[in-house]
Design an enzyme around this catalytic site. Structure first.
Site, mmCIF file in Angstrom:
data_model
loop_
_atom_site.group_PDB
_atom_site.id
_atom_site.type_symbol
_atom_site.label_atom_id
_atom_site.label_comp_id
_atom_site.label_asym_id
_atom_site.label_seq_id
_atom_site.Cartn_x
_atom_site.Cartn_y
_atom_site.Cartn_z
ATOM 1 N N ASP A 7 0.880 -1.165 0.000
ATOM 2 C CA ASP A 7 0.000 0.000 0.000
ATOM 3 C C ASP A 7 0.917 1.214 0.000
ATOM 4 O O ASP A 7 1.460 1.586 1.036
ATOM 5 C CB ASP A 7 -0.897 -0.001 1.240
ATOM 6 C CG ASP A 7 -1.755 1.247 1.323
ATOM 7 O OD1 ASP A 7 -2.277 1.689 0.281
ATOM 8 O OD2 ASP A 7 -1.897 1.791 2.436
ATOM 9 N N GLU A 66 -1.310 -1.378 -4.753
ATOM 10 C CA GLU A 66 -2.510 -0.581 -4.987
ATOM 11 C C GLU A 66 -2.220 0.494 -6.026
ATOM 12 O O GLU A 66 -1.171 1.128 -6.004
ATOM 13 C CB GLU A 66 -2.975 0.059 -3.683
ATOM 14 C CG GLU A 66 -4.336 0.705 -3.791
ATOM 15 C CD GLU A 66 -4.871 1.170 -2.459
ATOM 16 O OE1 GLU A 66 -5.182 2.377 -2.353
ATOM 17 O OE2 GLU A 66 -4.968 0.351 -1.530
ATOM 18 N N ASP A 138 -2.352 1.052 7.494
ATOM 19 C CA ASP A 138 -1.509 0.865 6.302
ATOM 20 C C ASP A 138 -1.142 -0.608 6.097
ATOM 21 O O ASP A 138 -1.137 -1.099 4.968
ATOM 22 C CB ASP A 138 -0.241 1.715 6.416
ATOM 23 C CG ASP A 138 -0.552 3.205 6.384
ATOM 24 O OD1 ASP A 138 -1.166 3.660 5.407
ATOM 25 O OD2 ASP A 138 -0.191 3.904 7.350
#
Length: 180
Positions: A7, A66, A138
């Site tokens: 991420d 992502e 996160d």
């Protein structure tokens, strides 16, 4: 198969490593790479070095990251894209195959709907991986990316295998989606 999920973020980049055997997912590790205040190149170097170290430590078979979304502030989007690029460079330097998923796809894959809140993602990641505690936001997002890839990989292989038959019926697969 060992999957590394990322991420990306300029201040905090989350990572999560899971193991997939059949339909069973097992948690291996997760955490964050935090960049200290400094110049942009210094922060990008921290991300690149951090992801490289994670790859060396956990030896994943593949990676998923992502995708950047465009938000109201173009400068923020640009900076996030550069952080994402540093992470991708580490992944491809290690010769990993890299899959990309939007936040919507990750939320759908983990929670079941694309409008899920961060707390819902954290809760489902905790449940799906049988974690004793709630991972940080996160780290949960990164684990969610890995979970999304674990589930999507099989679907994409199946769609790819049946694509010729679907074409005969006037259907096709584009970007992992069935289109009429």
């Amino acid at each position: 198969m060992k999957i590394l999920g990322i991420d990306p973020g300029l201040r905090t980049t989350g990572f999560g490593v899971i193991y997939k055997q059949g339909s069973k997912l097992t948690y291996i590790a997760s955490g964050t790479i935090k960049t200290v205040e400094g110049t942009l190149p210094e922060r990008l170097k921290t991300i690149l070095s951090g992801v490289t170290e994670i790859i060396q430590t956990y030896q994943p078979d593949c990676a998923a990251i992502e995708k950047v979304f465009v938000n109201v502030n173009p400068q923020s989007t640009l900076l996030l894209g550069q952080a994402r690029g540093a992470a991708i460079c580490a992944l491809v330097q290690a010769e990993l195959i890299v899959a990309e998923y939007t936040a919507l796809q990750v939320k759908q894959g983990v929670v079941g709907h694309g409008k899920a809140k961060k707390e819902q993602v954290q809760d489902m990641v905790q449940r799906l991986l049988s974690l004793s505690g709630t991972p940080s936001s996160d780290a949960a997002d990164a684990l969610g990316v890995a979970i999304c890839h674990a589930h999507s990989g099989d679907t994409l292989k199946t769609l790819g295998a049946i694509a010729p038959e679907l074409a005969k019926k006037g259907l096709r697969v584009r970007a992992g989606r069935l289109i009429g």
